[in-house]
Design a protein around this motif. Structure first.
Motif, PDB file in Angstrom:
ATOM      1  N   GLY A   1       0.820  -1.215   0.000  1.00 23.88           N
ATOM      2  CA  GLY A   1       0.000   0.000   0.000  1.00 23.88           C
ATOM      3  C   GLY A   1       0.848   1.256   0.000  1.00 23.88           C
ATOM      4  N   GLU A   2       1.898   1.277   0.821  1.00 20.64           N
ATOM      5  CA  GLU A   2       2.805   2.425   0.854  1.00 20.64           C
ATOM      6  C   GLU A   2       3.568   2.544  -0.470  1.00 20.64           C
ATOM      7  N   PHE A   3       3.968   1.415  -1.021  1.00 25.28           N
ATOM      8  CA  PHE A   3       4.680   1.415  -2.300  1.00 25.28           C
ATOM      9  C   PHE A   3       3.811   2.035  -3.394  1.00 25.28           C
ATOM     10  N   MET A   4       2.520   1.702  -3.413  1.00 23.39           N
ATOM     11  CA  MET A   4       1.621   2.271  -4.419  1.00 23.39           C
ATOM     12  C   MET A   4       1.612   3.789  -4.339  1.00 23.39           C
ATOM     13  N   GLY A   5       1.509   4.315  -3.119  1.00 23.35           N
ATOM     14  CA  GLY A   5       1.472   5.767  -2.949  1.00 23.35           C
ATOM     15  C   GLY A   5       2.722   6.436  -3.501  1.00 23.35           C
ATOM     16  N   VAL A   6       3.878   5.846  -3.208  1.00 34.31           N
ATOM     17  CA  VAL A   6       5.144   6.415  -3.684  1.00 34.31           C
ATOM     18  C   VAL A   6       5.212   6.367  -5.211  1.00 34.31           C
ATOM     19  N   MET A   7       4.820   5.253  -5.790  1.00 33.62           N
ATOM     20  CA  MET A   7       4.873   5.104  -7.239  1.00 33.62           C
ATOM     21  C   MET A   7       3.927   6.072  -7.939  1.00 33.62           C
ATOM     22  N   VAL A   8       2.726   6.200  -7.424  1.00 32.60           N
ATOM     23  CA  VAL A   8       1.753   7.118  -8.038  1.00 32.60           C
ATOM     24  C   VAL A   8       2.247   8.554  -7.930  1.00 32.60           C
ATOM     25  N   ARG A   9       2.783   8.901  -6.781  1.00 34.67           N
ATOM     26  CA  ARG A   9       3.291  10.275  -6.586  1.00 34.67           C
ATOM     27  C   ARG A   9       4.499  10.570  -7.475  1.00 34.67           C
ATOM     28  N   ASP A  10       5.423   9.615  -7.567  1.00 39.56           N
ATOM     29  CA  ASP A  10       6.709   9.886  -8.209  1.00 39.56           C
ATOM     30  C   ASP A  10       6.804   9.438  -9.661  1.00 39.56           C
ATOM     31  N   CYS A  11       5.963   8.501 -10.087  1.00 45.31           N
ATOM     32  CA  CYS A  11       6.142   7.903 -11.418  1.00 45.31           C
ATOM     33  C   CYS A  11       4.941   8.051 -12.352  1.00 45.31           C
ATOM     34  N   TYR A  12       3.838   8.569 -11.856  1.00 48.87           N
ATOM     35  CA  TYR A  12       2.657   8.732 -12.698  1.00 48.87           C
ATOM     36  C   TYR A  12       2.524  10.177 -13.161  1.00 48.87           C
TER      37      TYR A  12
END
Length: 209
Positions: free
Chosen positions: A72-83
């Motif tokens: 869940g935390e990984f998703m947040g980081v990816m969406v913030r930084d890579c989307y």
């Protein structure tokens, strides 16, 4: 497992390109603005929600599930930084859409569903995203054909399906985590000699290295 290998495996599992892959490979940060509410992904309730979605996709079996890997935390980081901003909005809005789908199907929010109800819901959403993505890809192919030979042509930025994003990030986050690489996959910290003919029997775990 390096980033490129992880993305390649997820692409095979999902049957198509991984959203945001080009930014993940280059260290993320696509540039431009971000969705105004992207920070909401790190609120405790939303992290817990995404962990439960991920754990329904990859539950605990003989290996720890996605929640144990803190996907869940990984998703947040990816969406913030890579989307891109548009993809961020699709993902964030998807949290509400998933809850709406849960209410429509079972009369309760996702977090209030039983494990069996959660699984049934996500099976339906996975079918929906596959149909959505197939139609989207066909439309893109038709548009490219219409502009064949046009060097200035840029493919239109058609929307993605929020559940495809969640499923991709679950797989990517899990199999690049320590738990996923060492518990779900077979892992040797320092690989030894090359063996091109390793015995394999049905049910063996894949290698992370």
């Amino acid at each position: 497992m390096n980033r490129r290998d992880a993305i390649g495996r997820v692409a095979v599992l999902m049957g198509g390109a991984v959203i945001g892959a080009e930014f993940f490979l280059s260290g993320c940060k696509p540039g431009g603005s971000s969705a105004s509410n992207v920070a909401d992904l790190f609120m405790q309730d939303n992290v817990a929600f995404l962990n439960e979605v991920a754990d329904t996709i990859l539950p605990t079996t003989s290996s720890p599930g996605a929640k144990a890997a803190k996907v869940g935390e990984f998703m947040g980081v990816m969406v913030r930084d890579c989307y891109t901003e548009a993809d961020q909005k699709t993902f964030i809005d998807g949290i509400g859409k998933l809850n709406d789908a849960a209410n429509k199907k079972s009369g309760s929010k996702f977090m209030d569903l039983t494990p069996a109800q959660r699984t049934a819901l996500l099976v339906d959403l996975d079918k929906e995203q596959k149909e959505f993505t197939s139609t989207r890809d066909k439309d893109l192919a038709v548009d490219r054909e219409k502009h064949k030979g046009d060097k200035a042509y840029e493919a239109p930025a058609l929307p993605k399906h929020y559940f495809r994003m969640m499923k991709e990030l679950t797989l990517l986050g899990y199999f690049t985590s320590e738990i996923g690489a060492t518990k779900a996959l077979r892992y040797i910290a320092v690989p030894g000699h090359y063996d091109g003919d390793v015995p394999y029997k049905k049910g063996d775990k894949a290698w992370a290295t």
